[in-house]
Scaffold this motif. Structure first.
Motif, PDB file in Angstrom:
ATOM      1  N   GLU A 238      -2.205  59.245  -4.444  1.00  0.00           N
ATOM      2  CA  GLU A 238      -2.635  60.411  -5.128  1.00  0.00           C
ATOM      3  C   GLU A 238      -3.948  60.899  -4.585  1.00  0.00           C
ATOM      4  N   GLY A 239      -3.904  62.171  -4.512  1.00  0.00           N
ATOM      5  CA  GLY A 239      -5.242  62.902  -3.787  1.00  0.00           C
ATOM      6  C   GLY A 239      -4.879  63.197  -2.252  1.00  0.00           C
ATOM      7  N   ASP A 240      -3.879  62.644  -1.679  1.00  0.00           N
ATOM      8  CA  ASP A 240      -3.539  62.743  -0.231  1.00  0.00           C
ATOM      9  C   ASP A 240      -2.685  63.901  -0.157  1.00  0.00           C
ATOM     10  N   SER A 241      -2.490  64.447   1.049  1.00  0.00           N
ATOM     11  CA  SER A 241      -1.572  65.777   1.207  1.00  0.00           C
ATOM     12  C   SER A 241      -0.043  65.318   1.484  1.00  0.00           C
ATOM     13  N   ALA A 242       0.823  66.110   1.259  1.00  0.00           N
ATOM     14  CA  ALA A 242       2.137  65.693   1.767  1.00  0.00           C
ATOM     15  C   ALA A 242       2.864  66.869   2.453  1.00  0.00           C
TER      16      ALA A 242
ATOM     17  N   HIS B 238       3.358  72.679   2.002  1.00  0.00           N
ATOM     18  CA  HIS B 238       2.392  71.926   2.186  1.00  0.00           C
ATOM     19  C   HIS B 238       1.764  71.656   0.622  1.00  0.00           C
ATOM     20  N   ILE B 239       1.519  70.200   0.202  1.00  0.00           N
ATOM     21  CA  ILE B 239       1.118  70.149  -1.050  1.00  0.00           C
ATOM     22  C   ILE B 239      -0.155  69.411  -1.027  1.00  0.00           C
ATOM     23  N   THR B 240      -1.464  69.823  -1.206  1.00  0.00           N
ATOM     24  CA  THR B 240      -2.674  69.076  -1.244  1.00  0.00           C
ATOM     25  C   THR B 240      -3.042  68.528  -2.493  1.00  0.00           C
ATOM     26  N   GLU B 241      -3.899  67.643  -2.495  1.00  0.00           N
ATOM     27  CA  GLU B 241      -4.414  66.830  -3.717  1.00  0.00           C
ATOM     28  C   GLU B 241      -3.203  66.480  -4.453  1.00  0.00           C
ATOM     29  N   THR B 242      -2.442  65.770  -4.107  1.00  0.00           N
ATOM     30  CA  THR B 242      -1.391  65.395  -4.748  1.00  0.00           C
ATOM     31  C   THR B 242      -1.488  64.686  -6.050  1.00  0.00           C
ATOM     32  N   GLN B 243      -0.848  64.715  -6.951  1.00  0.00           N
ATOM     33  CA  GLN B 243      -0.833  64.279  -8.385  1.00  0.00           C
ATOM     34  C   GLN B 243       0.460  63.589  -8.695  1.00  0.00           C
TER      35      GLN B 243
ATOM     36  N   GLN C 244      12.588  63.080  -1.302  1.00  0.00           N
ATOM     37  CA  GLN C 244      12.070  62.451  -2.466  1.00  0.00           C
ATOM     38  C   GLN C 244      10.616  62.169  -2.142  1.00  0.00           C
ATOM     39  N   LEU C 245       9.877  62.930  -3.045  1.00  0.00           N
ATOM     40  CA  LEU C 245       8.416  62.673  -2.841  1.00  0.00           C
ATOM     41  C   LEU C 245       7.950  61.606  -3.919  1.00  0.00           C
ATOM     42  N   LYS C 246       7.235  60.766  -3.583  1.00  0.00           N
ATOM     43  CA  LYS C 246       6.647  59.772  -4.528  1.00  0.00           C
ATOM     44  C   LYS C 246       4.908  59.727  -4.341  1.00  0.00           C
ATOM     45  N   VAL C 247       4.591  60.026  -5.376  1.00  0.00           N
ATOM     46  CA  VAL C 247       2.796  60.142  -5.411  1.00  0.00           C
ATOM     47  C   VAL C 247       2.437  58.872  -5.985  1.00  0.00           C
ATOM     48  N   GLU C 248       1.823  57.974  -5.389  1.00  0.00           N
ATOM     49  CA  GLU C 248       1.339  56.752  -5.908  1.00  0.00           C
ATOM     50  C   GLU C 248      -0.173  56.744  -6.495  1.00  0.00           C
ATOM     51  N   LEU C 249      -0.139  56.032  -7.387  1.00  0.00           N
ATOM     52  CA  LEU C 249      -1.803  55.735  -8.074  1.00  0.00           C
ATOM     53  C   LEU C 249      -2.500  54.887  -7.132  1.00  0.00           C
TER      54      LEU C 249
END
Lengths: 113, 115
Positions: free
Chosen positions: A15-19, A76-81, A108-113
């Motif tokens: 979480e918070g990183d870019s993808a 580009h996705i910034t500040e991922t949630q 498949q994007l997974k945003v981990e806490l």
């Protein structure tokens, strides 16, 4: 016909990183490039699109870049949630020829806490 | 504004049967496209209708057909069902601008299972 390749197939970020998700297309006549987000049990939802007359487009935390010479475009996705977790599809189409889209195979994007 | 609606949401059929799926586009949208989504092949374009005419067609056998009515609602039909036709069938509508390459809005899909 058009062929769209998409990489990576899975992406895990904190979480918070870019993808970043990348796609390449084969048909130089393609000039419309949308990105879709699909959550479980739902249809794809358009999140951003770009046309070949621009090189970059941004909407809050989401941006798309296009390199026509290389036939390459990226999301580009910034500040991922956590709510960004979903399957993302790129697609390519052509204006003036109807609304046929050729899709990439999905990420498949997974945003981990 | 109501989104794209598809009926039924789930369907179970047996091999050899035929099936009809329905799609109601967003009000004012005249273009309706159909896609098949499977884990193996991903999202594949079936066909597009605009003003009751088929404008584009994908690489699917003739068992797959469609039509569009004067109110822009669309149906697709699959005859002589095969196990491989099991998929999520998605409908997308578009507000026609300048001949294509327009934003497409998808419905939730119809999940077809062929036994």
């Amino acid at each position: 016909g058009e062929n769209v390749e998409q990489h990576p197939s899975t992406l895990s970020v904190q979480e918070g990183d870019s993808a970043v998700i990348k796609c390449t297309y084969s048909d130089s006549a393609s000039n419309y490039f949308p990105w879709y987000k699909q959550e479980l049990g739902k249809g794809p939802q358009l999140i951003i699109d770009i046309r070949s007359n621009v090189g970059e487009k941004k909407d809050q935390r989401i941006a798309v870049t296009l390199n026509k010479t290389a036939k390459h475009f990226s999301l580009h996705i910034t500040e991922t949630q956590p709510e960004d977790s979903a399957v993302y599809f790129c697609a390519a189409g052509r204006t003036g020829g109807g609304n046929k889209l050729t899709f990439g195979t999905g990420t498949q994007l997974k945003v981990e806490l | 504004k109501a989104g794209v609606t598809q009926t039924p949401r789930y369907l179970i059929k047996t091999r050899g049967q035929q099936v009809t799926l329905s799609c109601s586009p967003i009000s004012g949208h005249r273009s309706v496209s159909w896609y098949q989504q499977t884990p193996g092949q991903g999202l594949q374009f079936l066909f597009e209708y605009f003003s009751e005419t088929q404008r584009n067609k994908g690489n699917f056998p003739g068992r797959f057909s469609g039509r569009q009515f004067s109110n822009s609602r669309s149906e697709m039909n699959v005859s002589t069902l095969e196990l491989g036709d099991s998929a999520l069938y998605l409908c997308a509508s578009s507000l026609e601008l300048a001949g294509g390459g327009n934003e497409q809005f998808f419905g939730p899909g119809t999940r077809l299972t062929v036994l």
